[in-house]
Design a protein around this motif. Structure first.
Motif, mmCIF file in Angstrom:
data_model
loop_
_atom_site.group_PDB
_atom_site.id
_atom_site.type_symbol
_atom_site.label_atom_id
_atom_site.label_comp_id
_atom_site.label_asym_id
_atom_site.label_seq_id
_atom_site.Cartn_x
_atom_site.Cartn_y
_atom_site.Cartn_z
ATOM 1 N N ALA A 104 0.832 -1.207 0.000
ATOM 2 C CA ALA A 104 0.000 0.000 0.000
ATOM 3 C C ALA A 104 0.865 1.253 0.000
ATOM 4 N N LEU A 105 1.908 1.265 0.820
ATOM 5 C CA LEU A 105 2.801 2.428 0.838
ATOM 6 C C LEU A 105 3.530 2.584 -0.486
ATOM 7 N N SER B 31 3.116 5.762 -2.918
ATOM 8 C CA SER B 31 4.296 6.531 -3.326
ATOM 9 C C SER B 31 4.397 6.625 -4.840
ATOM 10 N N TRP B 32 4.102 5.527 -5.509
ATOM 11 C CA TRP B 32 4.166 5.530 -6.982
ATOM 12 C C TRP B 32 3.079 6.405 -7.591
ATOM 13 N N ALA B 33 1.875 6.370 -7.004
ATOM 14 C CA ALA B 33 0.749 7.112 -7.588
ATOM 15 C C ALA B 33 0.778 8.592 -7.225
ATOM 16 N N PHE B 34 1.108 8.885 -5.962
ATOM 17 C CA PHE B 34 0.999 10.270 -5.495
ATOM 18 C C PHE B 34 2.316 10.842 -4.988
ATOM 19 N N VAL C 202 2.812 14.752 -4.161
ATOM 20 C CA VAL C 202 2.955 15.149 -2.756
ATOM 21 C C VAL C 202 4.284 15.851 -2.540
ATOM 22 N N SER C 203 5.339 15.334 -3.149
ATOM 23 C CA SER C 203 6.654 15.966 -3.012
ATOM 24 C C SER C 203 6.641 17.380 -3.579
#
Length: 337
Positions: free
Chosen positions: A75-76, A80-83, A87-88
């Motif tokens: 899930a993490l 991370s891959w999608a958002f 987010v960064s």
């Protein structure tokens, strides 16, 4: 004869006081380690909460734990891959816009009676932030480095979640034989209260972050995703966290217009009312209900004694301490009466 007996009693009491003082000093010296251990216990409680559906279905503990770890890692990774890039970018934009917003606010207030108050508040916040960072740095250095501490935290979480009964029995062996049943019940009840509180708090954090992000997007405030993420994460610290999360949103809203600042303040007030009066009672109905004053003072006490790490863990620590005191002392006194 009587004077000899009194002298012997005085000597024994003095030795007991000295031994307690030495133990207290030793515990104070390893307070960083104790905080790390409790952090691992909190993480194990999160894993235990995620494992409960599988355990109720009859799955072995090791399989349930392995499934939860793999599911959380996937899930993490997917998030991370999608958002991750978005987010960064939002957080970088937030870090760039906040100093500009602060400078603009100071320019607008220059020459007014509010300027000295705002400047003094900024100096105090900067001092507190610097003290918190230095305390975190001292904590990391004392624990041998951040990577080692993080690795120890993860391994401790897994060990505690894999064999909770083993560590529970070991803790009970330290207590007198007559007190072990009551202590065992208190530990079980505090563990349940901690799991329910953490589960409810995670739900409240997710909903708060989502509502703040949507509200900031509708009000055209810059970096709405970043503000929602900050609000959701800081919501883990009750009472104080939401107030801190509102500051960057108000600063960025001020760069848009004073009317937007007012709307943002209203939006944050409404969201906190929804969380405090509707969401929290629903998600925390099976957990312990902490008096707000007790929680507030425990936050200040933990942050004063242990710095930023104490502030983050103050609420779950208060949950555990509240249940233990209630079961081991208050209930015992009521039974005696």
């Amino acid at each position: 004869m009587r004077s000899t007996y009194r002298h012997q009693m005085f000597t024994e009491q003095a030795l007991i006081v000295l031994a307690l003082a030495v133990i207290a000093l030793m515990l104070w010296k390893i307070v960083g380690l104790l905080i790390l251990i409790f952090g691992a216990v909190v993480g194990a409680a999160v894993l235990q909460t995620c494992m409960m559906p599988l355990l109720r279905l009859g799955a072995p503990r090791w399989l349930a734990l392995l499934t939860v770890i793999i599911a959380l890692s996937l899930a993490l990774g997917l998030m991370s891959w999608a958002f991750g890039a978005q987010v960064s970018a939002e957080l970088e934009s937030l870090a760039t816009l906040l100093p500009e917003a602060w400078e603009q606010l100071q320019e607008q207030l220059e020459g007014t009676q509010l300027a000295p108050l705002v400047s003094d508040a900024a100096d105090r916040a900067s001092s507190l932030l610097g003290d918190g960072i230095s305390q975190v740095g001292m904590f990391v250095v004392s624990m041998g480095g951040s990577l080692v501490s993080f690795f120890a935290l993860i391994v401790g979480m897994v060990y505690f979640a894999a064999q909770p009964d083993l560590y529970r029995r070991g803790l009970l062996l330290l207590a007198p034989v007559k007190s072990r049943p009551r202590l065992g019940e208190a530990l079980d009840e505090s563990g349940r209260a901690l799991r329910y509180w953490l589960g409810g708090q995670l739900v409240a954090m997710a909903v708060t972050g989502l509502l703040v992000g949507i509200a900031m997007w509708l009000l055209n405030v810059p970096a709405p995703l970043g503000l929602g993420l900050v609000a959701g994460l800081l919501d883990f610290v009750p009472l104080v966290g939401p107030l801190i999360a509102a500051i960057p949103a108000l600063l960025l809203a001020f760069t848009v217009s004073p009317q937007t600042t007012l709307f943002v303040l209203i939006a944050y007030t409404i969201i906190q009312q929804i969380e405090g009066n509707i969401l929290q009672p629903l998600v925390q109905q099976r957990a312990v209900s902490l008096p707000p004053a007790l929680l507030l003072f425990s936050l200040f006490a933990a942050s004063t004694l242990f710095g930023l790490a104490g502030l983050l863990l103050a609420a779950p620590l208060t949950v555990v301490a509240f249940v233990l005191v209630n079961r081991l002392y208050v209930t015992r006194e009521e039974d005696a009466q």
